[in-house]
Design an enzyme around this catalytic site. Structure first.
Site, short mmCIF file in Angstrom:
data_model
loop_
_atom_site.label_atom_id
_atom_site.label_comp_id
_atom_site.label_asym_id
_atom_site.label_seq_id
_atom_site.Cartn_x
_atom_site.Cartn_y
_atom_site.Cartn_z
N ARG A 139 0.84 -1.19 0.00
CA ARG A 139 0.00 0.00 0.00
C ARG A 139 0.88 1.24 0.00
O ARG A 139 1.89 1.30 0.72
CB ARG A 139 -0.92 0.02 1.23
CG ARG A 139 -2.05 -1.01 1.16
CD ARG A 139 -3.05 -0.62 0.07
NE ARG A 139 -4.10 -1.61 -0.12
CZ ARG A 139 -4.10 -2.54 -1.07
NH1 ARG A 139 -3.07 -2.61 -1.91
NH2 ARG A 139 -5.10 -3.37 -1.21
N HIS B 190 0.29 -0.59 -10.33
CA HIS B 190 -0.60 -1.40 -9.48
C HIS B 190 -1.04 -2.68 -10.20
O HIS B 190 -2.22 -2.99 -10.32
CB HIS B 190 -1.82 -0.60 -9.04
CG HIS B 190 -2.39 -1.09 -7.74
ND1 HIS B 190 -2.91 -0.26 -6.78
CD2 HIS B 190 -2.51 -2.35 -7.24
CE1 HIS B 190 -3.34 -0.97 -5.75
NE2 HIS B 190 -3.10 -2.24 -6.01
#
Length: 313
Positions: free
Chosen positions: A227, A275
């Protein structure tokens, strides 16, 4: 008849339109699935299959809700929602796990073998120095949940010494387990490659700050497929620019997509991947969702329940 709301973007529903009913049929759950576009009566909904970027942000009207089943592994954008009173389960499925293992293993090997110097060598420099063996390249895995454990295990099979840092002790064959602040300092100081796979919570936000970066070995590498909020951006840029860290390969960011003018794009010691380290596969995810609904309807414990006591405010 179990009533299920699929609360995600229409394009996402197109991916689940066939596999989710099929998976529910396979486990014997009689069901009716509706989407937000159907404008369902919230008071009739038993379960919500949920993407945190959904238009649904107020769970108050869903008075008979038995659980929210997240489509993503990350839950930080929903677990702190004060209107959510029902149980919340994160997504854990084999395709997501295997994708993360492949990304982490690939980039650990890339940095371990020094592949960048060979892929881009315009000056044709011949440096016949072999890399060390994996046994001489210790790795720290920060976060030993489903994904971290799978990645740590894969790295041990390649011969890397792995230290796993987690909130509580873990027993994983071939992985040394450490916990707490002292364990974090131990893991960071002993590793040449650090991988971030801990959830983003109140206690892990900005985990990799200036002090943590200073505790890492000179010349070490940071991988963050976890994250973006785990890392202080400015502190990381400083550690790379002053030569303390050799490289950072980042797959997650505080703002996504990463803004065009963000310094990560142009820094010579940063690799940005968009991502893509891991993604939920609809067929596998549908089976996990169906099994959790079956469990809930049968009064059995749900899989992959989220401990919301550490949720971000």
């Amino acid at each position: 008849m179990t009533r299920i709301l699929f609360a995600a973007a229409p394009a996402r529903w197109a991916e689940y339109r066939e596999p989710l009913p099929h998976a529910l049929d396979a486990v014997g759950v009689a069901h009716r699935i509706v989407t937000l576009e159907n404008d369902p009566d919230p008071a009739t909904i038993d379960w919500i299959v949920y993407a945190p970027n959904s238009a649904l942000q107020d769970f108050t009207p869903y008075t008979r809700l038995k659980g929210v089943l997240n489509l993503w592994a990350g839950v930080e954008d929903v677990e702190g929602n004060p209107t959510l009173r029902a149980p919340l389960a994160r997504m854990v499925e084999d395709g997501l796990t295997r994708g993360m293992v492949e990304w982490v293993t690939g980039h650990v090997l890339r940095h371990h073998l020094g592949m960048d110097a060979h892929i881009s060598n315009p000056d044709r420099i011949w440096t016949a120095t072999p890399p060390p063996l994996a046994r001489d390249r210790p790795v720290a895995m920060l976060g030993m949940g489903e994904l971290g454990t799978a990645c740590a295990t894969a790295l041990t099979t390649l011969g890397f010494p792995v230290t796993g840092w987690s909130r509580g002790p873990k027993t994983v064959p071939g992985v040394r387990s450490v916990t707490g602040p002292d364990g974090l300092a131990d893991a960071l100081g002993g590793a040449k490659i650090v991988v971030l796979l801990t959830p983003l919570t109140r206690s892990t936000a900005n985990l990799i700050d200036a002090a943590a970066l200073a505790a890492m070995r000179p010349g070490s590498v940071l991988l963050n497929p976890g994250r973006g909020g785990l890392v202080e951006d400015d502190a990381l840029l400083a550690a790379l620019s002053d030569g303390h860290l050799a490289h950072a390969t980042l797959d997650t960011f505080r703002t996504e997509p990463l803004p065009d003018d963000h310094p990560f794009w142009s820094h010579p010691k940063i690799t940005v991947t968009p991502h893509i380290a891991s993604a939920t596969r609809p067929d596998g995810a549908a089976r996990v969702i169906a099994e959790n609904i079956r469990r809930g309807e049968a009064g059995e414990p749900l899989l992959h329940l989220v401990d919301r006591s550490e949720a971000l405010a």
